[in-house]
Design a protein around this motif. Structure first.
Motif, PDB file in Angstrom:
ATOM      1  N   MET A  23      22.794 -13.359  -7.036  1.00 21.62           N
ATOM      2  CA  MET A  23      23.665 -13.804  -7.806  1.00 21.62           C
ATOM      3  C   MET A  23      25.813 -13.513  -7.276  1.00 21.62           C
ATOM      4  N   VAL A  24      26.311 -13.903  -7.292  1.00 24.92           N
ATOM      5  CA  VAL A  24      27.428 -13.904  -6.828  1.00 24.92           C
ATOM      6  C   VAL A  24      28.599 -13.718  -7.612  1.00 24.92           C
ATOM      7  N   ILE A  25      29.848 -12.987  -7.952  1.00 26.70           N
ATOM      8  CA  ILE A  25      30.740 -12.708  -9.067  1.00 26.70           C
ATOM      9  C   ILE A  25      31.879 -12.219  -7.802  1.00 26.70           C
ATOM     10  N   GLU A  26      33.238 -12.418  -8.652  1.00 30.07           N
ATOM     11  CA  GLU A  26      34.030 -12.413  -7.844  1.00 30.07           C
ATOM     12  C   GLU A  26      35.489 -11.234  -8.646  1.00 30.07           C
ATOM     13  N   LYS A  27      36.002 -10.468  -7.865  1.00 30.88           N
ATOM     14  CA  LYS A  27      36.658  -9.799  -8.775  1.00 30.88           C
ATOM     15  C   LYS A  27      37.947  -9.527  -7.432  1.00 30.88           C
ATOM     16  N   SER A  33      33.029  -8.997   0.965  1.00 31.78           N
ATOM     17  CA  SER A  33      31.544  -9.200   0.206  1.00 31.78           C
ATOM     18  C   SER A  33      31.177  -7.677   0.131  1.00 31.78           C
ATOM     19  N   VAL A  34      31.168  -7.100  -1.649  1.00 31.32           N
ATOM     20  CA  VAL A  34      30.514  -5.818  -1.547  1.00 31.32           C
ATOM     21  C   VAL A  34      28.936  -6.324  -1.715  1.00 31.32           C
ATOM     22  N   TYR A  35      28.397  -5.756  -1.772  1.00 28.72           N
ATOM     23  CA  TYR A  35      26.143  -5.986  -2.356  1.00 28.72           C
ATOM     24  C   TYR A  35      25.432  -5.266  -2.693  1.00 28.72           C
ATOM     25  N   TYR A  36      25.688  -4.849  -3.827  1.00 29.64           N
ATOM     26  CA  TYR A  36      24.747  -3.936  -3.844  1.00 29.64           C
ATOM     27  C   TYR A  36      23.904  -4.287  -5.441  1.00 29.64           C
ATOM     28  N   THR A  37      22.584  -4.055  -5.943  1.00 31.64           N
ATOM     29  CA  THR A  37      21.487  -3.625  -6.488  1.00 31.64           C
ATOM     30  C   THR A  37      21.001  -2.178  -7.621  1.00 31.64           C
ATOM     31  N   ASN A  38      20.584  -3.924  -8.156  1.00 26.22           N
ATOM     32  CA  ASN A  38      20.335  -2.834  -9.322  1.00 26.22           C
ATOM     33  C   ASN A  38      19.288  -2.837 -10.209  1.00 26.22           C
ATOM     34  N   LYS A  39      18.925  -2.589 -10.872  1.00 31.48           N
ATOM     35  CA  LYS A  39      17.149  -3.146 -12.052  1.00 31.48           C
ATOM     36  C   LYS A  39      17.774  -4.177 -13.259  1.00 31.48           C
ATOM     37  N   GLU A  40      18.630  -4.624 -12.921  1.00 34.90           N
ATOM     38  CA  GLU A  40      19.196  -5.502 -14.715  1.00 34.90           C
ATOM     39  C   GLU A  40      19.975  -6.396 -13.493  1.00 34.90           C
ATOM     40  N   GLU A  41      20.569  -6.578 -12.255  1.00 32.36           N
ATOM     41  CA  GLU A  41      20.886  -7.971 -12.633  1.00 32.36           C
ATOM     42  C   GLU A  41      20.025  -8.065 -10.974  1.00 32.36           C
ATOM     43  N   GLY A  42      19.608  -7.551 -10.173  1.00 34.03           N
ATOM     44  CA  GLY A  42      18.755  -7.407  -8.826  1.00 34.03           C
ATOM     45  C   GLY A  42      19.810  -7.388  -7.806  1.00 34.03           C
ATOM     46  N   TYR A  43      19.779  -7.980  -6.789  1.00 36.38           N
ATOM     47  CA  TYR A  43      20.259  -7.897  -5.093  1.00 36.38           C
ATOM     48  C   TYR A  43      22.081  -9.031  -5.925  1.00 36.38           C
ATOM     49  N   VAL A  44      23.242  -8.204  -6.006  1.00 38.75           N
ATOM     50  CA  VAL A  44      24.831  -9.341  -6.655  1.00 38.75           C
ATOM     51  C   VAL A  44      25.599  -9.448  -4.953  1.00 38.75           C
ATOM     52  N   VAL A  49      29.926  -9.388  -4.618  1.00 35.88           N
ATOM     53  CA  VAL A  49      30.879  -9.746  -4.970  1.00 35.88           C
ATOM     54  C   VAL A  49      31.463  -9.861  -4.636  1.00 35.88           C
ATOM     55  N   LYS A  50      32.580 -11.029  -4.388  1.00 38.73           N
ATOM     56  CA  LYS A  50      33.695 -11.128  -3.123  1.00 38.73           C
ATOM     57  C   LYS A  50      34.898 -10.548  -3.752  1.00 38.73           C
ATOM     58  N   ALA A  51      35.207  -9.635  -3.050  1.00 38.46           N
ATOM     59  CA  ALA A  51      36.055  -9.171  -3.350  1.00 38.46           C
ATOM     60  C   ALA A  51      37.604  -9.252  -2.145  1.00 38.46           C
ATOM     61  N   LYS A  52      38.737  -9.204  -3.360  1.00 34.99           N
ATOM     62  CA  LYS A  52      39.940  -9.217  -2.329  1.00 34.99           C
ATOM     63  C   LYS A  52      40.568  -7.887  -1.945  1.00 34.99           C
ATOM     64  N   ALA A  53      40.074  -6.648  -2.215  1.00 31.82           N
ATOM     65  CA  ALA A  53      40.246  -5.165  -1.608  1.00 31.82           C
ATOM     66  C   ALA A  53      39.215  -4.328  -2.235  1.00 31.82           C
ATOM     67  N   ILE A  54      39.526  -3.514  -1.611  1.00 30.54           N
ATOM     68  CA  ILE A  54      37.825  -2.300  -1.716  1.00 30.54           C
ATOM     69  C   ILE A  54      38.362  -1.217  -1.540  1.00 30.54           C
ATOM     70  N   ILE A  55      38.253  -0.310  -2.773  1.00 27.35           N
ATOM     71  CA  ILE A  55      38.571   1.538  -2.575  1.00 27.35           C
ATOM     72  C   ILE A  55      37.379   1.885  -2.053  1.00 27.35           C
ATOM     73  N   MET A  56      37.339   2.650  -0.979  1.00 29.52           N
ATOM     74  CA  MET A  56      35.331   3.545  -0.529  1.00 29.52           C
ATOM     75  C   MET A  56      35.775   4.748  -1.289  1.00 29.52           C
ATOM     76  N   SER A  57      35.311   4.879  -2.304  1.00 29.31           N
ATOM     77  CA  SER A  57      35.621   6.497  -2.815  1.00 29.31           C
ATOM     78  C   SER A  57      33.924   7.007  -3.106  1.00 29.31           C
ATOM     79  N   ALA A  58      32.911   6.960  -2.447  1.00 31.85           N
ATOM     80  CA  ALA A  58      31.500   7.677  -2.445  1.00 31.85           C
ATOM     81  C   ALA A  58      31.402   8.528  -2.282  1.00 31.85           C
ATOM     82  N   GLY A  59      31.860   9.739  -2.225  1.00 33.58           N
ATOM     83  CA  GLY A  59      31.961  10.928  -2.251  1.00 33.58           C
ATOM     84  C   GLY A  59      31.357  11.599  -1.022  1.00 33.58           C
TER      85      GLY A  59
END
Lengths: 422, 116
Positions: A1-5, A95-106, A108-118
């Motif tokens: 799945m591809v989404i845009e944010k 592009s940010v690639y993430y995965t979860n149980k419901e959506e599988g592999y996604v 996200v085409k992003a224009k900006a990213i904030i890294m705040s992963a701790g």
């Protein structure tokens, strides 16, 4: 799945939530927070102790109350998020690639990213304690999760290695729940925790602090049975003849936190001495439109400071998306000098900077009666007297822009200098 | 009143304070140290934070705190009182979990939203 944010925020803890709220308030409406855990709020989910919010909300809150203030604000703004979702990769095209149980592999085409992963905890593997490898040797933060979210006390007779704040807070927490905490060993000759925690977590419960000591051996067939501590010499090596043995079922490790900056490292982005990304005064990394804030950038001692930093990143991401954050060739490099471990930011784009630029850093060791000296292109532009300065408290110093006298390039060195003897 | 040695917690200086039998404080670099030492010797107080069991699907325990600082010597009595409580969802921040805990006049309140 591809989404845009427009903006993807990696990590929904205090940094990610505060950045999202700030970006929204600055005009960004298409935001997605991707959170690895089952709740928003990050590490504060397990921080049931108080001492949070004095700067940000002007009242003393627990960690859980603190993050709820942030999630209430993000809900008001209708900021979208995914839980139990793990980011596996950031592409060169943002592009940010993430995965979860419901959506599988996604993707996200992003224009900006904030890294705040701790950040993550240094664990037993990092220090290689001699002896057996039994169960019962765990990091203090993991024990805190079991205790405060799952309701399990991980042991009854506990020893703690490292005097970081998490270890001290767990010493109190486990004592309150009926465990016997035998002691805390700290390899350095000074404590790495706040005085308040030494007093209220150790002294209140009669728990001894062994400075300049380390755990020199562990024993246990399947579960931990006993440990040995030794005094260390100036090279931090155990001294023969100083051994003391404690029977215990749990050894908690509170031996440091490391920014979880792997995703940006995979992109080949430069890092600073904090082991987080190299950022400018707007928390922007060396990749256009990619920002970093919170413990993934450098480990903070106060969540309030994380929120303040994340707001800068959130606003900056909005400026970037509105094409109001151009890069300029002339830059001021910020370098840690004598006695200073690292600085944030690593560089200042003076044309973009606001009137006061917060420079954050940590000193390498506790120092009494000294100056923090700011030297720009060889000339001292600011000097602050400090009666005491310690590594466990991050320094934040707003540097007025006019101190640079319009000079947009060069080198700013932050160093610790002793008080002159008259 | 016995003599006491304390570490001041008001700032990073961490002054080593000495309080004598007449409540005189030495070792402080500023007046805050005197106030801290006198309070700590005459009526030390603490905020207690802990968890109570809850019938939630998502979490086994709900975090709680004493709404204000309580006398330090009551800490373990309060922990025993907290241990007796089983909560039912929903719980909101500030909900009173125990009213006037152990006769302190202070309530134990929830510090997390747990809806289901």
């Amino acid at each position: 799945m591809v989404i845009e944010k427009d903006l993807v925020i990696i990590g929904g803890g205090s940094a990610g939530l505060a950045a999202a709220n700030a970006a929204y308030d600055s005009g960004v409406k298409s935001i997605l927070i991707v959170e690895k855990g089952p709740f928003l709020g990050g590490i504060l989910n397990q921080c049931i102790h108080n001492g949070f919010g004095l700067h940000e909300f002007k009242e003393e809150l627990t960690g859980t109350e603190f993050f709820t203030r942030l999630t209430v604000e993000s809900e008001k703004r209708g900021i979208e998020y995914r839980l139990n979702s793990f980011v596996t990769k950031i592409g060169e095209d943002k592009s940010v690639y993430y995965t979860n149980k419901e959506e599988g592999y996604v993707r996200v085409k992003a224009k900006a990213i904030i890294m705040s992963a701790g950040c993550y905890e240094r664990n037993a593997g990092a220090i290689g304690i001699p002896g057996d490898r039994p169960a019962g040797v765990i990091t203090a933060g993991q024990a805190q999760l079991y205790m405060n979210e799952y309701g399990y006390l991980v042991g009854k007779k506990v020893f703690i290695l490292g005097s970081g704040d998490i270890g001290l807070i767990m010493a109190r927490r486990m004592s309150l729940e009926g465990a016997k905490v035998l002691g805390v060993a700290e390899i350095m000759p000074y404590s790495n925790g706040l005085n308040r925690n030494i007093v209220q977590c150790l002294e209140d419960y009669g728990i001894p602090l062994y400075l300049h000591h380390t755990v020199s051996h562990v024993w246990g067939k399947s579960h931990l049975e006993k440990i040995e501590i030794s005094e260390v010499n100036d090279a931090l090596q155990p001294i023969k003849g100083t051994e003391q043995v404690f029977e215990c079922d749990t050894l908690l490790l509170s031996i440091g936190l490391i920014p979880y900056n792997n995703l940006l490292n995979q992109l080949g982005l430069p890092t600073s001495r904090s082991r987080g990304a190299w950022v400018n005064e707007h928390m922007e990394t060396k990749m256009d439109g990619v920002f970093s804030c919170g413990n993934v950038l450098h480990v903070h001692d106060l969540a309030d400071n994380v929120v303040a930093e994340a707001k800068v990143a959130g606003k900056a991401a909005a400026l970037y998306l509105q094409n109001k954050l151009p890069r300029h060739e002339e830059l001021i490099l910020v370098e840690p000098g004598d006695g200073v471990g690292y600085t944030v930011p690593c560089e200042i784009d003076l044309e973009n900077a606001e009137e006061k630029i917060p420079v954050k850093f940590r000193v390498r060791k506790p120092t009494k009666e000294c100056y923090i000296t700011y030297t720009f292109n060889g000339e001292v532009i600011k000097k602050i007297y400090k009666q005491t300065i310690i590594p466990s408290e991050m320094e934040i110093d707003p540097i007025p822009k006019d101190l640079f006298k319009g000079e947009k390039s060069g080198k700013l060195v932050v160093s610790l200098t002793p008080k002159e003897v008259k | 009143m016995t003599e006491r040695d304390l570490i001041c917690i008001m700032c990073p200086n961490g002054c080593h304070l000495h309080v004598d039998k007449g409540l005189n404080v030495t070792g402080n670099k500023c007046p805050r140290g005197v106030a801290y030492a006198k309070a700590e010797v005459t009526h030390p107080t603490r905020v207690v934070t802990s968890t109570v069991r809850i019938n939630s699907k998502e979490l086994r325990v709900c975090p709680v705190k004493t709404k204000d600082p309580i006398p330090k010597e009551k800490i373990f009595d309060i922990m025993a009182a907290i241990d007796q409580v089983h909560l039912k969802t929903p719980v909101h921040i500030g909900d009173v979990i125990i009213h006037d805990v152990c006769g302190t006049g202070i309530d134990v309140v929830a510090t997390r939203e747990i809806l289901s």
